[in-house]
Enzyme design. Structure first.
Site, PDB file in Angstrom:
ATOM      1  N   TYR A  52      54.852 -39.816   0.222  1.00 42.29           N
ATOM      2  CA  TYR A  52      54.888 -38.354   0.160  1.00 42.29           C
ATOM      3  C   TYR A  52      53.531 -37.823  -0.242  1.00 42.29           C
ATOM      4  O   TYR A  52      52.976 -38.244  -1.250  1.00 42.29           O
ATOM      5  CB  TYR A  52      55.931 -37.882  -0.869  1.00 42.29           C
ATOM      6  N   GLU A  54      52.497 -34.169  -0.177  1.00 41.13           N
ATOM      7  CA  GLU A  54      52.423 -32.706  -0.088  1.00 41.13           C
ATOM      8  C   GLU A  54      51.130 -32.209  -0.707  1.00 41.13           C
ATOM      9  O   GLU A  54      50.685 -32.713  -1.739  1.00 41.13           O
ATOM     10  CB  GLU A  54      53.618 -32.072  -0.803  1.00 41.13           C
ATOM     11  N   ASP A 197      46.256 -21.891  22.494  1.00 45.82           N
ATOM     12  CA  ASP A 197      47.020 -23.122  22.318  1.00 45.82           C
ATOM     13  C   ASP A 197      46.533 -24.103  23.385  1.00 45.82           C
ATOM     14  O   ASP A 197      46.812 -23.916  24.569  1.00 45.82           O
ATOM     15  CB  ASP A 197      48.505 -22.778  22.491  1.00 45.82           C
ATOM     16  N   THR A 223      48.614 -29.838  20.423  1.00 47.49           N
ATOM     17  CA  THR A 223      49.325 -31.083  20.150  1.00 47.49           C
ATOM     18  C   THR A 223      48.264 -32.179  20.131  1.00 47.49           C
ATOM     19  O   THR A 223      47.129 -31.962  20.565  1.00 47.49           O
ATOM     20  CB  THR A 223      50.333 -31.437  21.264  1.00 47.49           C
ATOM     21  N   LYS A 226      48.983 -35.325  24.044  1.00 46.45           N
ATOM     22  CA  LYS A 226      48.929 -35.133  25.500  1.00 46.45           C
ATOM     23  C   LYS A 226      47.603 -35.709  26.003  1.00 46.45           C
ATOM     24  O   LYS A 226      47.371 -36.898  25.808  1.00 46.45           O
ATOM     25  CB  LYS A 226      49.166 -33.664  25.817  1.00 46.45           C
ATOM     26  N   ARG A 232      52.254 -38.452  18.400  1.00 40.95           N
ATOM     27  CA  ARG A 232      52.881 -37.125  18.452  1.00 40.95           C
ATOM     28  C   ARG A 232      52.497 -36.367  17.187  1.00 40.95           C
ATOM     29  O   ARG A 232      52.580 -36.900  16.080  1.00 40.95           O
ATOM     30  CB  ARG A 232      54.407 -37.232  18.525  1.00 40.95           C
TER      31      ARG A 232
HETATM   32  C1  LIG Z   1      53.644 -29.249  24.661  1.00 41.64           C
HETATM   33  C2  LIG Z   1      53.261 -27.901  24.209  1.00 41.64           C
HETATM   34  C3  LIG Z   1      53.702 -27.382  22.985  1.00 41.64           C
HETATM   35  C4  LIG Z   1      54.776 -28.041  22.165  1.00 41.64           C
HETATM   36  O1  LIG Z   1      54.458 -29.225  21.623  1.00 41.64           O
HETATM   37  P1  LIG Z   1      55.606 -30.158  20.967  1.00 41.64           P
HETATM   38  O2  LIG Z   1      54.807 -31.246  20.378  1.00 41.64           O
HETATM   39  O3  LIG Z   1      56.499 -30.557  22.070  1.00 41.64           O
HETATM   40  O4  LIG Z   1      56.301 -29.333  19.945  1.00 41.64           O
HETATM   41  C5  LIG Z   1      53.206 -26.164  22.577  1.00 41.64           C
HETATM   42  N1  LIG Z   1      52.344 -25.474  23.334  1.00 41.64           N
HETATM   43  C6  LIG Z   1      51.936 -25.907  24.539  1.00 41.64           C
HETATM   44  C7  LIG Z   1      50.986 -25.076  25.341  1.00 41.64           C
HETATM   45  C8  LIG Z   1      52.396 -27.126  25.025  1.00 41.64           C
HETATM   46  O5  LIG Z   1      52.008 -27.543  26.240  1.00 41.64           O
END
Ligand SMILES: *Cc1c(COP(=O)(O)O)cnc(C)c1O
Length: 412
Positions: A52, A54, A197, A223, A226, A232
């Site tokens: 933990y 935090e 994002d 994220t 990807k 993740r």
């Molecule tokens: C994949 C994605 C997310 C969400 O990510 P998770 O890890 O699945 O919660 C948010 N914003 C965009 C633009 C994404 O492509």
């Protein structure tokens, strides 16, 4: 993978082995997926999962943080270097929580956000009515023009009319380069916070093959799993002036203890992304996507947004080949190519069986596939859709896909 101890739990062991085989024997072309390195897998399975932590490095709520402080500080430093960032928080548990943390850090309930329309490539967390954030904030969607680019004059006019508190850029199914400067200028003109994002394109930014939005935006979320090819997770990058708000919104605002094994793995992935080999990877991703676009065009497929400037293509299979997105997904699944059905702008069909499919190359590029393999894959995609009811042809294509996959092993 030995799974020496997991073996004792036969159900989970068998499933894990099955999944490894599935990943090895299939052509993974879901645009948001990738294969992490063995080092990232080892860090994910490390003892940091027991801890933990935090708080932040040097400012924790529990003792015993000698090593967790090291990994989190290294992750932050590497992310800062990679993205030329002023401040980074590596604790968001994934992309969706990262966005909620960012909204809650700088907005009040009821505030207005301009976000990209889902069917025009935006993400669910950018204002879809089914999300909790859409109940808290008032999202107004903006769209792409018929030619495939965002109509920035329209966006500017919409911003002047709506006077949002935030202008949100970013996407999961849009394939063109955004004009970062223009978006941030529009936000500045109406006194809105600018946020982007980059969940899908973070690896391309890190690899230096597309422009970096970090200098232009107040807040950048992403994220880590990807194109960035990490575990993740999520990250928030922001200007120093938002640093405290962002950190507090992550903890204690919305989350509890960070997942330290993921943060260890993220530090490893960010270290890999700083290597010259990652630049080469990112450049190959762009090349592969371009070849895929051009080959599919040759076979008569309509490419939405006109072309791709990133790692994926959005294809209108319904108007090109009279097959629905759902049918296309199923038929490609039969030959071992995994993709996803996807809406196209203002899709006349519904989200459960839309007109399009989204096809991405990050995962197969990690396996080492290049232009030559992409040409074969495009040919098979076309053949499979045209022979959709011919089980004999589909069986032959499945064999060809399998043969190619075996030539490019993962986790040798
Ligand atoms: C994949 C994605 C997310 C969400 O990510 P998770 O890890 O699945 O919660 C948010 N914003 C965009 C633009 C994404 O492509």
């Amino acid at each position: 993978m030995s799974y020496k101890f997991l073996k004792k739990d036969s159900k989970i062991f068998k499933a894990a082995q099955g999944e490894l085989k599935r990943q090895q024997e299939g052509m993974e072309m879901v645009a948001s997926e990738n294969y992490v390195s063995p080092a990232v897998l080892e860090a994910l399975g490390s003892v940091f999962t027991n801890k933990y932590s935090e708080g932040l490095p040097g400012k924790r709520y529990y003792g015993g943080q000698t090593y967790t402080d090291i990994i989190e500080s290294v992750a932050i430093e590497r992310a800062k270097k990679l993205f030329d960032a002023e401040h980074v928080n590596v604790q968001p548990l994934s992309g969706a929580p990262a966005n909620l943390i960012a909204y809650s850090a700088v907005l009040q309930p009821g505030d207005k956000i301009l976000g990209m329309d889902l069917s025009h490539g935006g993400h669910l967390t950018h204002g879809h009515p089914a999300t909790f954030s859409a109940k808290i904030y008032k999202f107004i969607p903006y769209k792409t023009s018929a030619a495939g680019l965002i109509d920035y004059d329209d966006l500017a006019a919409l911003a002047k009319k709506e006077k949002p508190k935030m202008i949100l850029a970013g996407f999961s199914a849009y394939t063109r380069q955004l004009d970062y400067k223009r978006i941030s200028q529009i936000a500045a003109e109406v006194g809105a916070i600018s946020m982007i994002d980059i969940a899908h394109i973070a690896g391309l930014v890190a690899g230096g093959v597309i422009p970096n939005p970090v200098p232009y935006f107040d807040i950048v979320t992403t994220t880590t799993h990807k194109t960035l090819r990490g575990p993740r997770g999520g990250m928030i990058i922001c200007k120093e002036k938002f640093a405290k708000q962002i950190d507090k919104a992550a903890f204690p605002g919305l989350q509890g203890g960070p997942h330290m094994n993921n943060i260890a793995a993220l530090a490893v992935a960010l270290g890999e992304a700083l290597l010259p080999s990652f630049k080469k990877y990112a450049a190959q991703v762009l090349k592969n996507a371009k070849v895929l676009e051009q080959e599919l065009k040759k076979y008569g497929f309509k490419i939405i947004f006109g072309q791709t400037d990133n790692h994926m293509v959005l294809v209108d299979v319904f108007s090109s080949k009279n097959i629905t997105g759902k049918e296309a997904e199923i038929v490609l699944d039969k030959i071992g190519i995994t993709i996803n059905k996807n809406m196209i702008p203002d899709d006349p069909r519904g989200p459960s069986d839309p007109s399009g499919v989204r096809i991405g190359v990050p995962a197969i590029t990690t396996r080492g596939m290049k232009e030559k393999e992409i040409r074969l894959i495009a040919k098979w995609i076309n053949e499979a859709m045209e022979a959709r009811n011919n089980e004999k042809i589909l069986a032959r294509l499945r064999k060809e896909v399998l043969k190619l996959c075996k030539k490019f092993p993962i986790y040798k």
